[in-house]
Design a protein around this motif. Structure first.
Motif, PDB file in Angstrom:
ATOM      1  N   PRO A  38      13.514  59.322 -49.432  1.00 48.48           N
ATOM      2  CA  PRO A  38      14.005  60.585 -50.008  1.00 48.48           C
ATOM      3  C   PRO A  38      13.312  60.949 -51.317  1.00 48.48           C
ATOM      4  CG  PRO A  38      15.834  59.322 -49.131  1.00 48.48           C
ATOM      5  CD  PRO A  38      14.622  58.423 -49.049  1.00 48.48           C
ATOM      6  N   LEU A  39      12.992  59.935 -52.138  1.00 48.50           N
ATOM      7  CA  LEU A  39      12.344  60.262 -53.415  1.00 48.50           C
ATOM      8  C   LEU A  39      10.930  60.804 -53.187  1.00 48.50           C
ATOM      9  CD1 LEU A  39      12.588  60.342 -56.477  1.00 48.50           C
ATOM     10  CD2 LEU A  39      11.752  57.966 -56.538  1.00 48.50           C
ATOM     11  N   LEU A  40      10.251  60.283 -52.190  1.00 50.57           N
ATOM     12  CA  LEU A  40       8.925  60.811 -51.862  1.00 50.57           C
ATOM     13  C   LEU A  40       9.035  62.284 -51.462  1.00 50.57           C
ATOM     14  CD1 LEU A  40       5.878  60.438 -51.293  1.00 50.57           C
ATOM     15  CD2 LEU A  40       6.512  59.698 -48.976  1.00 50.57           C
ATOM     16  N   ARG A 257      13.131  54.587 -51.365  1.00 48.71           N
ATOM     17  CA  ARG A 257      13.342  53.642 -50.266  1.00 48.71           C
ATOM     18  C   ARG A 257      12.034  52.889 -50.068  1.00 48.71           C
ATOM     19  NH1 ARG A 257      15.076  56.677 -45.407  1.00 48.71           N
ATOM     20  NH2 ARG A 257      17.068  56.788 -46.472  1.00 48.71           N
ATOM     21  N   PRO A 258      11.869  51.791 -50.783  1.00 44.61           N
ATOM     22  CA  PRO A 258      10.586  51.076 -50.721  1.00 44.61           C
ATOM     23  C   PRO A 258      10.287  50.549 -49.311  1.00 44.61           C
ATOM     24  CG  PRO A 258      11.961  50.275 -52.530  1.00 44.61           C
ATOM     25  CD  PRO A 258      12.830  51.156 -51.680  1.00 44.61           C
ATOM     26  N   SER A 259       9.030  50.597 -48.962  1.00 46.44           N
ATOM     27  CA  SER A 259       8.582  50.087 -47.663  1.00 46.44           C
ATOM     28  C   SER A 259       7.080  49.808 -47.771  1.00 46.44           C
ATOM     29  CB  SER A 259       8.822  51.122 -46.554  1.00 46.44           C
ATOM     30  OG  SER A 259       7.928  52.211 -46.700  1.00 46.44           O
ATOM     31  N   LEU A 261       4.906  51.630 -46.781  1.00 49.92           N
ATOM     32  CA  LEU A 261       4.216  52.891 -47.045  1.00 49.92           C
ATOM     33  C   LEU A 261       4.047  53.151 -48.538  1.00 49.92           C
ATOM     34  CD1 LEU A 261       5.846  55.093 -44.267  1.00 49.92           C
ATOM     35  CD2 LEU A 261       3.609  54.011 -44.266  1.00 49.92           C
ATOM     36  N   CYS A 262       4.780  52.389 -49.384  1.00 51.19           N
ATOM     37  CA  CYS A 262       4.598  52.547 -50.839  1.00 51.19           C
ATOM     38  C   CYS A 262       3.131  52.306 -51.226  1.00 51.19           C
ATOM     39  CB  CYS A 262       5.483  51.572 -51.604  1.00 51.19           C
ATOM     40  SG  CYS A 262       7.248  51.885 -51.423  1.00 51.19           S
ATOM     41  N   ASP A 263       2.453  51.474 -50.456  1.00 53.54           N
ATOM     42  CA  ASP A 263       1.048  51.186 -50.785  1.00 53.54           C
ATOM     43  C   ASP A 263       0.190  52.444 -50.758  1.00 53.54           C
ATOM     44  OD1 ASP A 263       1.750  48.579 -50.999  1.00 53.54           O
ATOM     45  OD2 ASP A 263       0.822  47.916 -49.123  1.00 53.54           O
ATOM     46  N   HIS A 267       2.809  58.239 -56.122  1.00 54.12           N
ATOM     47  CA  HIS A 267       3.767  58.466 -57.209  1.00 54.12           C
ATOM     48  C   HIS A 267       4.466  57.194 -57.691  1.00 54.12           C
ATOM     49  CE1 HIS A 267       2.925  62.571 -56.181  1.00 54.12           C
ATOM     50  NE2 HIS A 267       3.389  62.388 -54.959  1.00 54.12           N
ATOM     51  N   GLN A 268       3.837  56.051 -57.480  1.00 58.80           N
ATOM     52  CA  GLN A 268       4.470  54.799 -57.896  1.00 58.80           C
ATOM     53  C   GLN A 268       4.811  54.808 -59.385  1.00 58.80           C
ATOM     54  OE1 GLN A 268       2.270  51.317 -56.820  1.00 58.80           O
ATOM     55  NE2 GLN A 268       2.504  51.658 -54.616  1.00 58.80           N
ATOM     56  N   ALA A 269       3.960  55.433 -60.209  1.00 55.23           N
ATOM     57  CA  ALA A 269       4.182  55.403 -61.659  1.00 55.23           C
ATOM     58  C   ALA A 269       5.485  56.102 -62.050  1.00 55.23           C
ATOM     59  CB  ALA A 269       3.005  56.060 -62.379  1.00 55.23           C
ATOM     60  N   LEU A 270       5.987  56.985 -61.186  1.00 60.15           N
ATOM     61  CA  LEU A 270       7.224  57.719 -61.480  1.00 60.15           C
ATOM     62  C   LEU A 270       8.415  57.178 -60.690  1.00 60.15           C
ATOM     63  CD1 LEU A 270       5.783  61.367 -61.354  1.00 60.15           C
ATOM     64  CD2 LEU A 270       6.402  60.058 -63.395  1.00 60.15           C
ATOM     65  N   CYS A 271       8.183  56.122 -59.949  1.00 62.43           N
ATOM     66  CA  CYS A 271       9.213  55.628 -59.025  1.00 62.43           C
ATOM     67  C   CYS A 271       9.992  54.470 -59.660  1.00 62.43           C
ATOM     68  CB  CYS A 271       8.549  55.165 -57.739  1.00 62.43           C
ATOM     69  SG  CYS A 271       9.715  54.414 -56.586  1.00 62.43           S
ATOM     70  N   PRO A 272      11.325  54.556 -59.691  1.00 61.95           N
ATOM     71  CA  PRO A 272      12.128  53.466 -60.263  1.00 61.95           C
ATOM     72  C   PRO A 272      11.875  52.116 -59.586  1.00 61.95           C
ATOM     73  CG  PRO A 272      13.480  55.418 -59.910  1.00 61.95           C
ATOM     74  CD  PRO A 272      12.151  55.689 -59.262  1.00 61.95           C
ATOM     75  N   SER A 273      11.494  52.138 -58.321  1.00 65.35           N
ATOM     76  CA  SER A 273      11.226  50.865 -57.640  1.00 65.35           C
ATOM     77  C   SER A 273       9.993  50.167 -58.193  1.00 65.35           C
ATOM     78  CB  SER A 273      11.040  51.092 -56.131  1.00 65.35           C
ATOM     79  OG  SER A 273      12.236  51.559 -55.570  1.00 65.35           O
ATOM     80  N   PHE A 274       9.194  50.913 -58.952  1.00 63.22           N
ATOM     81  CA  PHE A 274       7.998  50.342 -59.568  1.00 63.22           C
ATOM     82  C   PHE A 274       8.069  50.463 -61.095  1.00 63.22           C
ATOM     83  CE2 PHE A 274       6.900  51.011 -55.231  1.00 63.22           C
ATOM     84  CZ  PHE A 274       6.025  49.987 -54.910  1.00 63.22           C
ATOM     85  N   GLY A 275       9.322  50.567 -61.621  1.00 63.03           N
ATOM     86  CA  GLY A 275       9.506  50.604 -63.075  1.00 63.03           C
ATOM     87  C   GLY A 275       9.313  51.971 -63.700  1.00 63.03           C
TER      88      GLY A 275
END
Ligand code: SF4
Length: 304
Positions: A38-40, A257-259, A261-263, A267-275
């Motif tokens: 959903p965040l993506l 929702r990490p998976s 596909l995060c690779d 937008h990892q830099a803005l994602c809470p799952s990546f800090g």
């Protein structure tokens, strides 16, 4: 293709509704985004954050362009040589239309640019290993198709190719050019094809006989045969997905929702799952998700 199309006579397609009743639209790419994460979806469709094109995406765009133009040629001329000859001119055209593509290679990186064109030509060889375009006359190429479901949701997307057999049977063909592990994207690709199948069923009253994925890198074909019951269920899934998007928008609540596909997520830099921390939710009206205009299929960084 010679098989008879499946014509559903019990569940007739939804009657056409006046466009004024449509209050939302959804493409397979954006629907798949929400399903994936959903965040993506929020980053792409509501914040509309830019995503720098990757070499892999650009190669996919180029190969799709060549395959579309290949069918402009007389059937006998659709040879591997002709496809190879289209690569450089099509790349020039794409760079003219999308200048950001020119940033993929430094001005002095002629070797990198040449290798890029060679790699696109290699993917096209994969295409010729699984199909002979001299024996095909597609009914549609890069066609925008749409239908209204649930009386107010417009579903739409660009299909790569539609073949129609003399007996009316439909075959939807999607070219896959990504180099990422196929299993990471296959569910997403099938979701996209079912989306197109649903649109075709609702607009033509015919369930496509075949949904075909052409994996050019592996020179493999993956065929899937849907049926009307499955498409009815799929339609309910799409409507439920849209309702979930509306609820998340109203609550401004799009969870990561990490998976795997995060690779491929930009937008990892803005994602809470990546800090990271997402930007403030846009004010109402900005990036209105009810006008989902980005309907061109784009997998997260690996295909198309
Ligand atoms: S990094 Fe992963 S969890 Fe975070 S937004 Fe991207 S896809 Fe979602």
């Amino acid at each position: 293709m010679t098989a008879e199309p499946v014509i559903d006579t019990q569940d007739s397609p939804t009657a056409a509704v006046a466009p004024s009743t449509v209050r939302a639209s959804l493409s397979p790419s954006r629907a798949a985004d929400f399903k994936t994460c959903p965040l993506l979806y929020r980053f792409r469709s509501i914040d509309r954050l830019p995503e720098r094109p990757t070499v892999e995406q650009a190669r996919g765009t180029l190969v799709h362009a060549v395959l579309e133009r290949l069918f402009d040629l007389p059937a006998a001329a659709r040879t591997p040589q002709s496809a190879g000859d289209l690569v450089a001119p099509q790349w020039d055209r794409l760079v003219t239309e999308q200048p950001e593509l020119a940033t993929l290679f430094a001005a002095d990186d002629t070797a990198g640019a040449a290798e890029f064109l060679r790699s696109a030509a290699a993917l096209l060889q994969g295409y010729f290993a699984v199909e002979d375009p001299r024996r095909l006359e597609p009914a549609e190429r890069e066609a925008l198709i749409s239908a209204v479901v649930d009386e107010e949701l417009l579903i739409r997307g660009y299909l790569d190719r539609l073949d129609v057999a003399p007996d009316g049977a439909l075959r939807v063909v999607d070219y896959k050019t990504g180099g990422a592990p196929r299993e990471a994207f296959e569910a997403r690709a099938l979701f996209q094809l079912k989306f197109y199948a649903l649109v075709l069923w609702r607009t033509r009253g015919v369930v496509p006989r075949v949904l075909r994925l052409l994996y050019l890198k592996d020179a493999e074909v993956c065929d899937y045969t849907p049926d009307a019951e499955e498409l009815l269920r799929f339609e309910r899934t799409v409507v439920a997905l849209w309702q979930a998007i509306e609820q998340a928008t109203a609550r401004q609540d799009f969870r990561p929702r990490p998976s795997r596909l995060c690779d491929w997520c930009s937008h990892q830099a803005l994602c809470p799952s990546f800090g990271g921390t997402p930007p403030p939710f846009p004010a109402a009206g900005a990036g209105d998700p009810l006008t989902d205009t980005r309907s061109r299929p784009v997998a997260p960084g690996a295909d198309e």
